[in-house]
Design an enzyme around this catalytic site. Structure first.
Site, PDB file in Angstrom:
ATOM      1  N   HIS A 149      42.060  52.281  35.181  1.00 15.59           N
ATOM      2  CA  HIS A 149      41.092  51.168  36.239  1.00 15.59           C
ATOM      3  C   HIS A 149      40.244  52.093  37.374  1.00 15.59           C
ATOM      4  CE1 HIS A 149      44.200  47.898  35.167  1.00 15.59           C
ATOM      5  NE2 HIS A 149      43.621  48.581  34.271  1.00 15.59           N
ATOM      6  N   GLU A 198      35.537  39.078  34.647  1.00 15.69           N
ATOM      7  CA  GLU A 198      34.543  38.321  35.516  1.00 15.69           C
ATOM      8  C   GLU A 198      33.316  38.777  35.517  1.00 15.69           C
ATOM      9  OE1 GLU A 198      38.321  36.750  38.283  1.00 15.69           O
ATOM     10  OE2 GLU A 198      36.355  37.958  39.259  1.00 15.69           O
ATOM     11  N   TYR A 218      37.324  38.943  45.978  1.00 11.24           N
ATOM     12  CA  TYR A 218      37.130  38.464  44.845  1.00 11.24           C
ATOM     13  C   TYR A 218      38.453  38.252  44.356  1.00 11.24           C
ATOM     14  CZ  TYR A 218      32.290  38.987  45.459  1.00 11.24           C
ATOM     15  OH  TYR A 218      30.886  38.944  46.019  1.00 11.24           O
ATOM     16  N   TYR A 254      49.800  41.350  30.476  1.00 14.53           N
ATOM     17  CA  TYR A 254      49.943  41.768  29.047  1.00 14.53           C
ATOM     18  C   TYR A 254      51.206  41.474  28.400  1.00 14.53           C
ATOM     19  CZ  TYR A 254      45.677  44.466  30.589  1.00 14.53           C
ATOM     20  OH  TYR A 254      44.480  44.909  30.877  1.00 14.53           O
TER      21      TYR A 254
END
Length: 221
Positions: free
Chosen positions: A3, A97, A107, A118
């Site tokens: 990430h 998104e 957000y 997952y």
């Protein structure tokens, strides 16, 4: 080791925006203004922090941060007409998104999400909460989006104004038809070409895609 985010875009005023993912630390990074991960940043071209950034003056906050509550944005572009910064980010098993980036906004990750853990099972409080932004658009199931462009040429006919998003997971280029500021249709382009890492509009007016391990290709209608 995950990430990273790591996308960049310039707005019409000359500010540089970039994303940093939450680095897999969803419960500590994105909602904490004192931590680097899970944010969109805005700086001058020489690295200075703009004095009107939303968290300037907030004790302990990362003053270069422009938004927070972001998961893993791997697509970012400036709208060719309005100049607005738009991102997309990965969700977990759904909930990818698209967001219009507004100063100081939260957000929502990981408090709200349209995705799930997952392996299954909910983890977020809900899909909406006061004080947290709703996405402009979201995917369920996930397409694992990477790269983002907006068609800004009449060379592609009625494709002009549509959004282009690469899919890492399903190995195609997705086109989102936009009308009245909403998505009205999805279409697959160059299906099965490989893991798309980026898509850009070239200075020659053509669409270019970067495919993992294969190179860069232009697309003609």
């Amino acid at each position: 080791g995950q990430h990273f985010g790591s996308r960049f875009a310039w707005d019409q005023e000359g500010y540089l925006y970039f994303s940093i993912g939450e680095r897999g630390e969803r419960d500590v990074n994105p909602q904490d203004l004192k931590r680097d991960g899970g944010k969109i940043y805005r700086i001058h071209d020489d690295g200075r922090v703009p004095t009107d950034n939303p968290f300037v003056g907030v004790a302990g906050a990362k003053t270069a941060a422009f938004t927070y509550g972001n998961r893993n944005p791997q697509g970012m572009t400036a709208h060719p007409k309005t100049g607005e910064i738009i991102t997309h980010e990965h969700g977990p098993q759904g909930g990818d998104e698209i967001n219009f980036i507004k100063p100081g906004r939260n957000y929502g990750w990981p408090v709200i999400s349209y995705g799930e853990n997952y392996g299954g099972g909910e983890f977020a409080e809900s899909t909406a909460k006061e004080g947290m932004e709703q996405p402009f658009y979201y995917w369920v199931p996930s397409i694992a989006p990477s790269g983002f462009a907006i068609i800004d040429t009449t060379a592609y006919g009625d494709w002009n104004g549509n959004y282009l998003v690469g899919s890492l997971k399903f190995q195609y280029l997705e086109m989102l038809y936009i009308k009245d500021k909403r998505v009205i249709k999805r279409e697959k382009l160059v299906d099965g070409i490989g893991r798309l890492r980026n898509v850009k509009m070239g200075p020659d007016g053509l669409i270019y895609i970067a495919v993992e391990g294969k190179g860069i290709f232009s697309i003609k209608r």
